[in-house]
Motif scaffolding. Structure first.
Motif, PDB file in Angstrom:
ATOM      1  N   ALA A   1       0.823  -1.209   0.000  1.00 33.12           N
ATOM      2  CA  ALA A   1       0.000   0.000   0.000  1.00 33.12           C
ATOM      3  C   ALA A   1       0.854   1.254   0.000  1.00 33.12           C
ATOM      4  N   ALA A   2       2.070   1.131   0.527  1.00 28.83           N
ATOM      5  CA  ALA A   2       2.969   2.278   0.587  1.00 28.83           C
ATOM      6  C   ALA A   2       3.705   2.517  -0.725  1.00 28.83           C
ATOM      7  N   ALA A   3       3.594   1.598  -1.673  1.00 28.70           N
ATOM      8  CA  ALA A   3       4.308   1.732  -2.943  1.00 28.70           C
ATOM      9  C   ALA A   3       3.616   2.749  -3.845  1.00 28.70           C
ATOM     10  N   PRO A   4       4.373   3.523  -4.593  1.00 27.22           N
ATOM     11  CA  PRO A   4       3.769   4.421  -5.582  1.00 27.22           C
ATOM     12  C   PRO A   4       3.006   3.606  -6.632  1.00 27.22           C
ATOM     13  N   LEU A   5       2.000   4.240  -7.242  1.00 27.86           N
ATOM     14  CA  LEU A   5       1.187   3.584  -8.259  1.00 27.86           C
ATOM     15  C   LEU A   5       1.488   4.172  -9.633  1.00 27.86           C
ATOM     16  N   ALA A   6       1.648   3.278 -10.602  1.00 21.78           N
ATOM     17  CA  ALA A   6       1.707   3.669 -12.015  1.00 21.78           C
ATOM     18  C   ALA A   6       0.487   3.042 -12.671  1.00 21.78           C
ATOM     19  N   ARG A   7      -0.476   3.864 -13.092  1.00 21.46           N
ATOM     20  CA  ARG A   7      -1.757   3.357 -13.580  1.00 21.46           C
ATOM     21  C   ARG A   7      -1.838   3.438 -15.102  1.00 21.46           C
ATOM     22  N   LEU A   8      -2.325   2.338 -15.673  1.00 21.86           N
ATOM     23  CA  LEU A   8      -2.663   2.322 -17.090  1.00 21.86           C
ATOM     24  C   LEU A   8      -4.167   2.548 -17.201  1.00 21.86           C
ATOM     25  N   ALA A   9      -4.552   3.625 -17.874  1.00 24.79           N
ATOM     26  CA  ALA A   9      -5.961   3.989 -17.964  1.00 24.79           C
ATOM     27  C   ALA A   9      -6.652   3.236 -19.093  1.00 24.79           C
ATOM     28  N   ALA A  10      -7.978   3.368 -19.134  1.00 22.32           N
ATOM     29  CA  ALA A  10      -8.743   2.795 -20.241  1.00 22.32           C
ATOM     30  C   ALA A  10      -8.256   3.407 -21.548  1.00 22.32           C
ATOM     31  N   PRO A  11      -8.271   2.638 -22.631  1.00 23.92           N
ATOM     32  CA  PRO A  11      -7.676   3.118 -23.878  1.00 23.92           C
ATOM     33  C   PRO A  11      -8.478   4.223 -24.549  1.00 23.92           C
ATOM     34  N   ASP A  12      -7.766   5.227 -25.077  1.00 24.96           N
ATOM     35  CA  ASP A  12      -8.409   6.220 -25.931  1.00 24.96           C
ATOM     36  C   ASP A  12      -8.375   5.708 -27.376  1.00 24.96           C
ATOM     37  N   ASP A  13      -8.964   6.468 -28.305  1.00 26.87           N
ATOM     38  CA  ASP A  13      -9.056   6.006 -29.690  1.00 26.87           C
ATOM     39  C   ASP A  13      -7.683   5.766 -30.302  1.00 26.87           C
ATOM     40  N   ALA A  14      -6.758   6.673 -30.043  1.00 25.16           N
ATOM     41  CA  ALA A  14      -5.428   6.541 -30.638  1.00 25.16           C
ATOM     42  C   ALA A  14      -4.744   5.265 -30.160  1.00 25.16           C
ATOM     43  N   LEU A  15      -4.854   4.996 -28.864  1.00 24.26           N
ATOM     44  CA  LEU A  15      -4.201   3.815 -28.315  1.00 24.26           C
ATOM     45  C   LEU A  15      -4.876   2.537 -28.797  1.00 24.26           C
ATOM     46  N   LEU A  16      -6.214   2.528 -28.800  1.00 26.52           N
ATOM     47  CA  LEU A  16      -6.918   1.320 -29.212  1.00 26.52           C
ATOM     48  C   LEU A  16      -6.654   1.011 -30.684  1.00 26.52           C
ATOM     49  N   SER A  17      -6.567   2.026 -31.510  1.00 25.39           N
ATOM     50  CA  SER A  17      -6.225   1.821 -32.917  1.00 25.39           C
ATOM     51  C   SER A  17      -4.838   1.209 -33.050  1.00 25.39           C
ATOM     52  N   ALA A  18      -3.888   1.745 -32.292  1.00 30.13           N
ATOM     53  CA  ALA A  18      -2.523   1.222 -32.352  1.00 30.13           C
ATOM     54  C   ALA A  18      -2.460  -0.212 -31.848  1.00 30.13           C
ATOM     55  N   VAL A  19      -3.248  -0.525 -30.824  1.00 27.78           N
ATOM     56  CA  VAL A  19      -3.277  -1.886 -30.297  1.00 27.78           C
ATOM     57  C   VAL A  19      -3.803  -2.857 -31.349  1.00 27.78           C
ATOM     58  N   LEU A  20      -4.855  -2.460 -32.057  1.00 29.06           N
ATOM     59  CA  LEU A  20      -5.395  -3.315 -33.119  1.00 29.06           C
ATOM     60  C   LEU A  20      -4.336  -3.581 -34.185  1.00 29.06           C
ATOM     61  N   VAL A  21      -3.655  -2.533 -34.609  1.00 29.64           N
ATOM     62  CA  VAL A  21      -2.611  -2.694 -35.624  1.00 29.64           C
ATOM     63  C   VAL A  21      -1.517  -3.631 -35.125  1.00 29.64           C
ATOM     64  N   LYS A  22      -1.105  -3.450 -33.869  1.00 32.93           N
ATOM     65  CA  LYS A  22      -0.056  -4.299 -33.302  1.00 32.93           C
ATOM     66  C   LYS A  22      -0.498  -5.756 -33.204  1.00 32.93           C
ATOM     67  N   LEU A  23      -1.727  -5.984 -32.754  1.00 34.60           N
ATOM     68  CA  LEU A  23      -2.220  -7.349 -32.622  1.00 34.60           C
ATOM     69  C   LEU A  23      -2.287  -8.043 -33.980  1.00 34.60           C
ATOM     70  N   PHE A  24      -2.711  -7.314 -35.008  1.00 34.46           N
ATOM     71  CA  PHE A  24      -2.711  -7.893 -36.351  1.00 34.46           C
ATOM     72  C   PHE A  24      -1.272  -8.166 -36.810  1.00 34.46           C
ATOM     73  N   ALA A  25      -0.369  -7.224 -36.544  1.00 36.23           N
ATOM     74  CA  ALA A  25       1.026  -7.391 -36.956  1.00 36.23           C
ATOM     75  C   ALA A  25       1.674  -8.583 -36.251  1.00 36.23           C
ATOM     76  N   ASP A  26       1.325  -8.803 -34.966  1.00 37.65           N
ATOM     77  CA  ASP A  26       1.845  -9.965 -34.243  1.00 37.65           C
ATOM     78  C   ASP A  26       1.483 -11.267 -34.950  1.00 37.65           C
ATOM     79  N   ARG A  27       0.376 -11.242 -35.664  1.00 44.25           N
ATOM     80  CA  ARG A  27      -0.086 -12.423 -36.404  1.00 44.25           C
ATOM     81  C   ARG A  27       0.293 -12.344 -37.888  1.00 44.25           C
ATOM     82  N   GLN A  28       1.207 -11.430 -38.196  1.00 41.08           N
ATOM     83  CA  GLN A  28       1.704 -11.249 -39.563  1.00 41.08           C
ATOM     84  C   GLN A  28       0.580 -10.880 -40.530  1.00 41.08           C
TER      85      GLN A  28
END
Length: 227
Positions: free
Chosen positions: A148-175
């Motif tokens: 509980a005393a440790a600092p937090l680094a939070r990843l928020a819900a994805p915005d459009d730019a991030l979700l688009s990039a994630v889709l591209v990356k996931l497709f690229a991972d599958r060639q």
């Protein structure tokens, strides 16, 4: 190259720094991890929903710091092995999915001892979890107070730019190379989560393999029953 046969081949997930897209949803967490030399107590908790990039970011941090990576659920077994636990604490370390050891007395005790070994050796410790420490349900008070005393680094819900990039990356991972118009089509209709993106890409990959066609808008519409 066009894939003609529906072989269920394994795909490689790209986990390098260059593969991690920075947006407003994760920039603060990335900055926190980059500043690891100044972490209070040399520890931080990285939290975010499933599929939000915790594992990817943890691997990036591990590569840059030379850290080892261990699943929290394996700590109890490691602790029973004797000298393995001190060996883990000899350098920077990532412990993944720490919220999964709640109510596991052996796991919580092992994480508590590992935390103390890391602190004594002045080694940086990165803990990952889906939620913040108060929601882990830890039964060991000493462990609960330390995380509980440790600092937090939070990843928020994805915005459009991030979700688009994630889709591209996931497709690229599958060639798979998918046209921007297809990505835009998916983005406006899919559930707004990383887990949904992963499931969506897997479904479209399987359909494209079975039909021997690229991933196109008509394919997505027919497979997903979207307008």
């Amino acid at each position: 190259m066009t894939r003609q046969l529906a072989f269920d081949l394994p795909h490689r997930a790209a986990l390098g720094r260059d593969d991690f897209f920075v947006s407003a949803a994760n920039a603060a967490a990335i900055a926190a991890l980059d500043a690891w030399r100044g972490w209070p107590g040399l520890k931080t908790v990285l939290c975010g929903p499933p599929g939000s990039g915790k594992t990817h970011l943890a691997h990036v941090w591990a590569e840059e710091t030379g850290a080892g990576i261990v699943p929290a659920e394996s700590l109890a077994a490691i602790a029973q092995g004797g000298p393995a636990m001190p060996d883990l604490a000899r350098g920077p370390l990532v412990v993944e999915d720490c919220d999964r050891i709640a109510a596991d007395a052996g796991g919580e005790t092992a994480l508590f001892h590992l935390h103390n070994l890391m602190a004594a050796g002045r080694q940086p410790l990165l803990l990952t979890a889906a939620g913040v420490p108060r929601d882990w349900g830890l039964a060991l008070p000493d462990l609960a107070s330390r995380v509980a005393a440790a600092p937090l680094a939070r990843l928020a819900a994805p915005d459009d730019a991030l979700l688009s990039a994630v889709l591209v990356k996931l497709f690229a991972d599958r060639q798979l190379s998918v046209a921007p118009l297809v990505v835009a089509y998916l983005l406006t209709r899919m559930d707004r989560s990383f887990a949904a993106a992963r499931s969506l890409v897997a479904t479209l990959d399987a359909a494209a393999l079975a039909r021997g066609t690229p991933v196109t808008r008509p394919l997505a519409a027919s497979v997903l029953d979207w307008p």
